[in-house]
Write a protein that holds these residues in place. Structure first.
Motif, PDB file in Angstrom:
ATOM      1  N   VAL A 197       0.820  -1.211  -0.009  1.00 11.65           N
ATOM      2  CA  VAL A 197      -0.083  -0.036   0.111  1.00 11.65           C
ATOM      3  C   VAL A 197       0.762   0.998   0.250  1.00 11.65           C
ATOM      4  O   VAL A 197       0.754   2.312  -0.854  1.00 11.65           O
ATOM      5  N   GLN A 217       1.117   4.039  -3.098  1.00 14.07           N
ATOM      6  CA  GLN A 217       0.657   5.198  -3.018  1.00 14.07           C
ATOM      7  C   GLN A 217       1.797   6.402  -3.048  1.00 14.07           C
ATOM      8  O   GLN A 217       1.635   7.257  -3.595  1.00 14.07           O
ATOM      9  N   MET A 249      -7.176   5.504  -3.895  1.00 19.26           N
ATOM     10  CA  MET A 249      -7.349   6.415  -2.645  1.00 19.26           C
ATOM     11  C   MET A 249      -6.511   7.879  -2.890  1.00 19.26           C
ATOM     12  O   MET A 249      -7.148   9.109  -2.914  1.00 19.26           O
ATOM     13  N   VAL A 250      -5.292   7.767  -3.227  1.00 15.90           N
ATOM     14  CA  VAL A 250      -4.381   8.922  -3.511  1.00 15.90           C
ATOM     15  C   VAL A 250      -4.584   9.675  -4.525  1.00 15.90           C
ATOM     16  O   VAL A 250      -4.560  11.015  -4.438  1.00 15.90           O
ATOM     17  N   ILE A 278      -5.119  13.843  -4.829  1.00 13.99           N
ATOM     18  CA  ILE A 278      -4.229  14.832  -4.856  1.00 13.99           C
ATOM     19  C   ILE A 278      -4.908  15.485  -6.363  1.00 13.99           C
ATOM     20  O   ILE A 278      -4.727  16.901  -6.163  1.00 13.99           O
ATOM     21  N   LYS A 303      -6.988  18.641  -4.566  1.00 13.86           N
ATOM     22  CA  LYS A 303      -6.060  19.048  -3.744  1.00 13.86           C
ATOM     23  C   LYS A 303      -6.430  20.617  -3.342  1.00 13.86           C
ATOM     24  O   LYS A 303      -6.461  21.260  -2.493  1.00 13.86           O
ATOM     25  N   LEU A 321     -10.490  11.222  -0.800  1.00 12.95           N
ATOM     26  CA  LEU A 321      -9.543   9.855  -0.526  1.00 12.95           C
ATOM     27  C   LEU A 321     -10.556   8.758  -0.565  1.00 12.95           C
ATOM     28  O   LEU A 321     -10.171   7.770  -0.728  1.00 12.95           O
ATOM     29  N   ILE A 332      -5.899  -1.026   6.206  1.00 12.26           N
ATOM     30  CA  ILE A 332      -6.777   0.140   5.939  1.00 12.26           C
ATOM     31  C   ILE A 332      -6.344   1.433   6.596  1.00 12.26           C
ATOM     32  O   ILE A 332      -6.337   2.589   6.078  1.00 12.26           O
ATOM     33  N   ILE A 356      -3.201   2.235   7.360  1.00 15.55           N
ATOM     34  CA  ILE A 356      -2.101   2.791   6.124  1.00 15.55           C
ATOM     35  C   ILE A 356      -2.586   3.581   5.154  1.00 15.55           C
ATOM     36  O   ILE A 356      -1.987   4.468   4.772  1.00 15.55           O
ATOM     37  N   ALA A 357      -3.576   2.806   4.590  1.00 11.23           N
ATOM     38  CA  ALA A 357      -4.086   3.294   3.197  1.00 11.23           C
ATOM     39  C   ALA A 357      -4.599   4.748   3.510  1.00 11.23           C
ATOM     40  O   ALA A 357      -4.530   5.533   2.529  1.00 11.23           O
ATOM     41  N   ILE A 358      -5.219   5.005   4.627  1.00 10.11           N
ATOM     42  CA  ILE A 358      -5.906   6.092   4.875  1.00 10.11           C
ATOM     43  C   ILE A 358      -4.735   7.220   5.466  1.00 10.11           C
ATOM     44  O   ILE A 358      -4.494   8.402   4.839  1.00 10.11           O
ATOM     45  N   TRP A 360      -1.177   6.953   5.731  1.00  7.68           N
ATOM     46  CA  TRP A 360      -0.098   7.213   4.536  1.00  7.68           C
ATOM     47  C   TRP A 360      -0.733   8.013   3.260  1.00  7.68           C
ATOM     48  O   TRP A 360       0.101   8.804   2.777  1.00  7.68           O
ATOM     49  N   GLY A 361      -1.912   7.542   2.815  1.00  5.64           N
ATOM     50  CA  GLY A 361      -2.331   8.113   1.660  1.00  5.64           C
ATOM     51  C   GLY A 361      -2.679   9.500   1.971  1.00  5.64           C
ATOM     52  O   GLY A 361      -2.284  10.526   0.981  1.00  5.64           O
ATOM     53  N   TYR A 362      -3.072  10.009   3.009  1.00  7.23           N
ATOM     54  CA  TYR A 362      -3.382  11.277   3.472  1.00  7.23           C
ATOM     55  C   TYR A 362      -1.996  11.958   3.282  1.00  7.23           C
ATOM     56  O   TYR A 362      -1.946  13.193   2.809  1.00  7.23           O
ATOM     57  N   ILE A 376       0.696  11.429   1.902  1.00  5.62           N
ATOM     58  CA  ILE A 376       1.241  11.430   0.487  1.00  5.62           C
ATOM     59  C   ILE A 376       0.400  12.617  -0.225  1.00  5.62           C
ATOM     60  O   ILE A 376       0.988  13.381  -1.143  1.00  5.62           O
ATOM     61  N   ALA A 377      -0.909  12.455  -0.232  1.00  2.69           N
ATOM     62  CA  ALA A 377      -1.755  13.404  -0.880  1.00  2.69           C
ATOM     63  C   ALA A 377      -1.278  14.970  -0.509  1.00  2.69           C
ATOM     64  O   ALA A 377      -1.599  15.757  -1.452  1.00  2.69           O
ATOM     65  N   ILE A 378      -1.118  15.272   0.711  1.00  2.00           N
ATOM     66  CA  ILE A 378      -0.815  16.565   1.249  1.00  2.00           C
ATOM     67  C   ILE A 378       0.606  16.958   0.558  1.00  2.00           C
ATOM     68  O   ILE A 378       0.891  18.106   0.227  1.00  2.00           O
ATOM     69  N   ILE A 379       1.389  15.861   0.615  1.00  2.00           N
ATOM     70  CA  ILE A 379       2.959  16.315   0.388  1.00  2.00           C
ATOM     71  C   ILE A 379       2.959  16.700  -1.150  1.00  2.00           C
ATOM     72  O   ILE A 379       3.560  17.589  -1.612  1.00  2.00           O
ATOM     73  N   PHE A 380       2.425  15.745  -2.163  1.00  3.86           N
ATOM     74  CA  PHE A 380       2.567  15.697  -3.398  1.00  3.86           C
ATOM     75  C   PHE A 380       1.773  16.557  -3.984  1.00  3.86           C
ATOM     76  O   PHE A 380       0.501  16.623  -3.689  1.00  3.86           O
ATOM     77  N   ASN A 381       1.987  17.252  -5.493  1.00  4.48           N
ATOM     78  CA  ASN A 381       0.826  18.078  -5.893  1.00  4.48           C
ATOM     79  C   ASN A 381       0.663  17.471  -7.358  1.00  4.48           C
ATOM     80  O   ASN A 381       1.352  16.553  -7.816  1.00  4.48           O
ATOM     81  N   PRO A 382      -0.556  17.738  -7.678  1.00  5.28           N
ATOM     82  CA  PRO A 382      -1.093  17.078  -9.087  1.00  5.28           C
ATOM     83  C   PRO A 382      -0.118  17.446 -10.281  1.00  5.28           C
ATOM     84  O   PRO A 382       0.501  18.470 -10.375  1.00  5.28           O
ATOM     85  N   ARG A 383      -0.108  16.295 -11.131  1.00  2.00           N
ATOM     86  CA  ARG A 383       0.628  16.587 -12.289  1.00  2.00           C
ATOM     87  C   ARG A 383      -0.265  16.546 -13.747  1.00  2.00           C
ATOM     88  O   ARG A 383      -1.108  15.870 -13.742  1.00  2.00           O
TER      89      ARG A 383
END
Lengths: 162, 117
Positions: free
Chosen positions: A80, A84, A114-115, A119, A122, A134, B97, B99-101, B103-105, B107-114
């Motif tokens: 996972v 991600q 999820m991710v 993103i 955002k 998410l 579940i 980790i998916a929530i 860690w996923g959160y 990651i989504a905060i750190i990285f920006n959309p491409r």
């Protein structure tokens, strides 16, 4: 694809667009030889992913001395996290386009689902953007899975009472 | 030998997903939901367990394995009482579940959309 549905292209039909539309129309009737190739890729990559997971799980059990249950949980956690991270770096889409179900059907696809929207949305903020999105794709999976587990647990409990 | 079965069965489950996506108009999330439900239902009738015994991660890593995990946890919990029957499912899958929530959160905060790949 979306181009064809634009109102501007329906009104001002230039030749290029007509040709494109015809091509799309004709495509519907040509057989798609991709089915087999897609399935083959999914088979090999999905299979390799599972084999690699098994190797990792055995390594956790034999070298670190984890119990079988925790080893399998750690494998899922690592899969996972990797999926991600790759989604965040923007690599997962490239892999997914090639491997198809080979990476979507394993737990990596769930992690990615999820991710990716989180993103993408955002801009809507950390609460309603990232936090809510998410679950926009993963939510249905969790909802159906957890609901079913509740029903199964309840039925088994009743059977146990009889 | 275990590795061969993990490869074959893991691959086969992915092929089922691929065919569901290609041959029908089902979108990926719908396919994922179908696979999780299939795994949980099969395990409810004790039909998924043999597959896990043969193929280990080959059956546990694909999404039906997630459904299997939820169902198995609930079934094991049911032997201990009503509360465990309710909590057992999520408890069994809690690691993935959480980790998916979490860690996923992050990651989504750190990285920006491409926009373009």
């Amino acid at each position: 694809m979306g181009k064809m549905n634009d109102k501007s292209s329906i009104n001002g039909l230039d030749k290029k667009q007509v040709a494109q539309a015809y091509e799309k129309y004709a495509d519907q009737f040509t057989p798609k030889p991709k089915y087999f190739f897609n399935s083959f890729k999914a088979f090999v990559i999905g299979g390799l992913l599972c084999t690699g997971s098994l190797w990792l799980e055995n390594w956790f059990i034999n070298s670190i001395g984890l119990s079988e249950k925790s080893a399998s949980a750690y494998v899922v956690i690592l899969l996972v996290m990797t999926a991600q991270l790759l989604t965040g770096l923007g690599c997962f889409d490239t892999i997914g386009k090639f491997a198809g179900a080979g990476v979507i059907v394993p737990i990596t696809g769930f992690a990615n689902s999820m991710v990716a929207p989180a993103i993408e949305y955002k801009k809507e903020g950390i609460v309603l953007g990232v936090g809510a999105k998410l679950f926009s794709l993963a939510g249905p999976v969790l909802v159906s899975g957890i609901t079913l587990s509740m029903i199964i647990g309840f039925i088994y409990w009743i059977i146990g009472l009889l | 030998m275990e590795y061969l079965y993990a490869f074959l069965i893991g691959g086969a489950i992915c092929v089922i997903g691929q065919i569901l996506m290609d041959a029908t108009k089902l979108t990926a999330p719908r396919v994922l939901v179908i696979l999780v439900i299939a795994g949980a239902l099969l395990q409810a009738f004790n039909l998924y367990e043999p597959l896990v015994e043969i193929a280990a991660t080959g059956a546990r890593v694909p999404l039906p394995g997630f459904g299997y995990n939820l169902a198995k946890g609930a079934m094991e919990g049911a032997q201990q009482g009503l509360l465990s029957a309710i909590t057992g499912g999520v408890k069994a899958a809690a690691g993935g579940i959480t980790i998916a929530i979490g860690w996923g959160y992050l990651i989504a905060i750190i990285f920006n959309p491409r926009s373009v790949r």
